[in-house]
Scaffold this motif. Structure first.
Motif, PDB file in Angstrom:
ATOM      1  N   MET A   6      -5.430 -19.721 -42.306  1.00 20.37           N
ATOM      2  CA  MET A   6      -6.857 -19.504 -42.285  1.00 20.37           C
ATOM      3  C   MET A   6      -7.508 -20.568 -41.405  1.00 20.37           C
ATOM      4  N   PRO A   7      -8.667 -20.302 -40.903  1.00 18.70           N
ATOM      5  CA  PRO A   7      -9.327 -21.261 -40.023  1.00 18.70           C
ATOM      6  C   PRO A   7      -9.903 -22.454 -40.776  1.00 18.70           C
ATOM      7  N   THR A   8      -9.692 -22.496 -42.091  1.00 15.78           N
ATOM      8  CA  THR A   8     -10.171 -23.603 -42.912  1.00 15.78           C
ATOM      9  C   THR A   8      -9.013 -24.535 -43.220  1.00 15.78           C
ATOM     10  N   SER A   9      -9.322 -25.659 -43.835  1.00 15.95           N
ATOM     11  CA  SER A   9      -8.293 -26.640 -44.142  1.00 15.95           C
ATOM     12  C   SER A   9      -8.514 -27.182 -45.537  1.00 15.95           C
ATOM     13  N   ASP A  10      -7.429 -27.424 -46.255  1.00 18.94           N
ATOM     14  CA  ASP A  10      -7.493 -28.031 -47.577  1.00 18.94           C
ATOM     15  C   ASP A  10      -8.103 -29.427 -47.453  1.00 18.94           C
ATOM     16  N   ALA A  11      -8.877 -29.845 -48.435  1.00 22.55           N
ATOM     17  CA  ALA A  11      -9.536 -31.157 -48.408  1.00 22.55           C
ATOM     18  C   ALA A  11      -8.546 -32.312 -48.590  1.00 22.55           C
ATOM     19  N   GLU A  12      -7.366 -32.008 -49.091  1.00 20.61           N
ATOM     20  CA  GLU A  12      -6.381 -33.044 -49.344  1.00 20.61           C
ATOM     21  C   GLU A  12      -6.027 -33.786 -48.050  1.00 20.61           C
ATOM     22  N   VAL A  46      -6.249 -29.549 -31.606  1.00 19.61           N
ATOM     23  CA  VAL A  46      -5.444 -28.362 -31.336  1.00 19.61           C
ATOM     24  C   VAL A  46      -5.614 -27.381 -32.493  1.00 19.61           C
ATOM     25  N   GLY A  47      -6.095 -26.187 -32.190  1.00 18.06           N
ATOM     26  CA  GLY A  47      -6.314 -25.174 -33.220  1.00 18.06           C
ATOM     27  C   GLY A  47      -7.393 -25.572 -34.197  1.00 18.06           C
ATOM     28  N   PRO A  48      -8.610 -25.844 -33.728  1.00 16.52           N
ATOM     29  CA  PRO A  48      -9.647 -26.370 -34.620  1.00 16.52           C
ATOM     30  C   PRO A  48     -10.143 -25.404 -35.680  1.00 16.52           C
ATOM     31  N   GLY A  49      -9.937 -24.093 -35.495  1.00 13.59           N
ATOM     32  CA  GLY A  49     -10.444 -23.145 -36.489  1.00 13.59           C
ATOM     33  C   GLY A  49     -11.940 -23.306 -36.638  1.00 13.59           C
ATOM     34  N   GLU A  50     -12.408 -23.668 -37.830  1.00 14.05           N
ATOM     35  CA  GLU A  50     -13.843 -23.838 -38.062  1.00 14.05           C
ATOM     36  C   GLU A  50     -14.353 -25.214 -37.654  1.00 14.05           C
ATOM     37  N   GLY A  51     -13.478 -26.078 -37.129  1.00 11.15           N
ATOM     38  CA  GLY A  51     -13.906 -27.386 -36.643  1.00 11.15           C
ATOM     39  C   GLY A  51     -13.956 -28.463 -37.706  1.00 11.15           C
ATOM     40  N   PRO A  54     -12.501 -15.434 -30.753  1.00  9.88           N
ATOM     41  CA  PRO A  54     -13.621 -15.150 -31.660  1.00  9.88           C
ATOM     42  C   PRO A  54     -14.054 -16.341 -32.521  1.00  9.88           C
ATOM     43  N   TYR A  55     -13.154 -17.293 -32.765  1.00 12.43           N
ATOM     44  CA  TYR A  55     -13.528 -18.461 -33.571  1.00 12.43           C
ATOM     45  C   TYR A  55     -14.573 -19.334 -32.878  1.00 12.43           C
ATOM     46  N   VAL A  56     -14.586 -19.353 -31.557  1.00 14.32           N
ATOM     47  CA  VAL A  56     -15.536 -20.199 -30.825  1.00 14.32           C
ATOM     48  C   VAL A  56     -16.965 -19.829 -31.205  1.00 14.32           C
ATOM     49  N   ALA A  57     -17.284 -18.537 -31.180  1.00 17.12           N
ATOM     50  CA  ALA A  57     -18.633 -18.091 -31.541  1.00 17.12           C
ATOM     51  C   ALA A  57     -18.825 -18.077 -33.055  1.00 17.12           C
ATOM     52  N   LYS A  58     -17.829 -17.565 -33.784  1.00 16.77           N
ATOM     53  CA  LYS A  58     -17.957 -17.431 -35.232  1.00 16.77           C
ATOM     54  C   LYS A  58     -18.247 -18.765 -35.916  1.00 16.77           C
ATOM     55  N   TYR A  59     -17.590 -19.828 -35.482  1.00 16.67           N
ATOM     56  CA  TYR A  59     -17.755 -21.135 -36.110  1.00 16.67           C
ATOM     57  C   TYR A  59     -18.623 -22.084 -35.286  1.00 16.67           C
ATOM     58  N   LYS A  60     -19.301 -21.528 -34.270  1.00 15.26           N
ATOM     59  CA  LYS A  60     -20.244 -22.309 -33.453  1.00 15.26           C
ATOM     60  C   LYS A  60     -19.611 -23.606 -32.952  1.00 15.26           C
ATOM     61  N   LEU A  61     -18.421 -23.474 -32.389  1.00 11.79           N
ATOM     62  CA  LEU A  61     -17.711 -24.657 -31.909  1.00 11.79           C
ATOM     63  C   LEU A  61     -18.402 -25.276 -30.701  1.00 11.79           C
ATOM     64  N   LYS A  62     -19.131 -24.453 -29.958  1.00 18.18           N
ATOM     65  CA  LYS A  62     -19.900 -24.955 -28.816  1.00 18.18           C
ATOM     66  C   LYS A  62     -21.264 -24.309 -28.897  1.00 18.18           C
ATOM     67  N   SER A  63     -22.239 -25.041 -29.359  1.00 14.54           N
ATOM     68  CA  SER A  63     -23.581 -24.503 -29.559  1.00 14.54           C
ATOM     69  C   SER A  63     -24.568 -25.229 -28.675  1.00 14.54           C
ATOM     70  N   THR A  64     -25.529 -24.517 -28.134  1.00 11.45           N
ATOM     71  CA  THR A  64     -26.552 -25.151 -27.304  1.00 11.45           C
ATOM     72  C   THR A  64     -27.768 -25.556 -28.126  1.00 11.45           C
ATOM     73  N   LYS A  65     -27.908 -25.002 -29.339  1.00 14.92           N
ATOM     74  CA  LYS A  65     -29.066 -25.319 -30.175  1.00 14.92           C
ATOM     75  C   LYS A  65     -28.950 -26.693 -30.829  1.00 14.92           C
ATOM     76  N   THR A  66     -27.759 -27.052 -31.219  1.00  9.00           N
ATOM     77  CA  THR A  66     -27.528 -28.348 -31.857  1.00  9.00           C
ATOM     78  C   THR A  66     -26.404 -29.042 -31.117  1.00  9.00           C
ATOM     79  N   ARG A  67     -26.140 -30.259 -31.469  1.00  7.86           N
ATOM     80  CA  ARG A  67     -25.023 -30.978 -30.843  1.00  7.86           C
ATOM     81  C   ARG A  67     -23.740 -30.191 -31.098  1.00  7.86           C
ATOM     82  N   ALA A  68     -23.061 -29.860 -30.047  1.00  9.02           N
ATOM     83  CA  ALA A  68     -21.834 -29.082 -30.146  1.00  9.02           C
ATOM     84  C   ALA A  68     -20.767 -29.882 -30.891  1.00  9.02           C
TER      85      ALA A  68
END
Length: 180
Positions: A1-7, A27-32, A55-69
């Motif tokens: 999944m594009p998420t990561s365990d908090a551990e 490498v493979g940032p998923g949701e960042g 699709p993860y780039v847009a879905k998780y706003k990995l590069k956004s112009t509205k806020t600091r990317a």
């Protein structure tokens, strides 16, 4: 999944704070996850992402112009095909990504990062049985190899330098340092 365990994230953050790298490739940032956690600590760092699933780039706003990317630079490609210069960084993060490829590919990728000049490697992988298929049509999310902690210890030892390790209940985390 594009998420990561908090551990292991607090443990990883403590090492990041100790070294404060100026250049990072995730490498493979998923949701960042790592950029979101580490960037506030050292805002001047340059962050590069290598994400195989566009699709993860847009879905998780990995590069956004509205806020600091989250990332200053994004390369949409399989990291195994990425040019070596993207691994010539103060820190290369392999956060919950190496289990998504055959062991020999993961080992080669770690060796490439070291040979390209990475000063530090942060590696996080599941160390318990964690089967996973494609997620949301993303075949890159499929778990292909189950890592054993001693195996990752040996792989990173091959690189020389020094290694710190945190073994949790579900994840193992390694911080490799070129200088030992």
């Amino acid at each position: 999944m594009p998420t990561s365990d908090a551990e292991g994230k607090d443990w990883s953050l403590a090492r990041y704070e100790r070294h404060l790298p100026d250049t990072v490739t995730d490498v493979g940032p998923g949701e960042g996850t790592y950029a979101r956690l580490f960037r506030p600590v050292h805002r001047g760092a340059w962050w590069t992402a290598i994400e195989a699933h566009k699709p993860y780039v847009a879905k998780y706003k990995l590069k956004s112009t509205k806020t600091r990317a989250r990332y200053d630079e994004i390369h949409v490609q399989d990291a195994r095909e990425a040019p070596d210069h993207l691994f010539h960084r103060d820190l290369v993060v392999f956060g919950d990504v190496l289990e998504h490829m055959p062991r020999e590919d993961a080992v080669e990728l770690l060796h490439r990062a070291e040979a390209a000049g990475a000063w530090h490697l942060l590696v996080s992988v599941p160390i318990v049985e964690s089967p996973q298929g494609a997620v949301g049509g993303n075949e890159y999310e499929r778990h292909v190899h189950q890592w054993q902690p001693d195996d990752m210890d040996a792989v990173l030892a091959e690189l020389g330098g020094g290694v710190e390790t945190m073994r949790g209940r579900t994840l193992g985390v390694w911080w490799w340092d070129r200088r030992g």
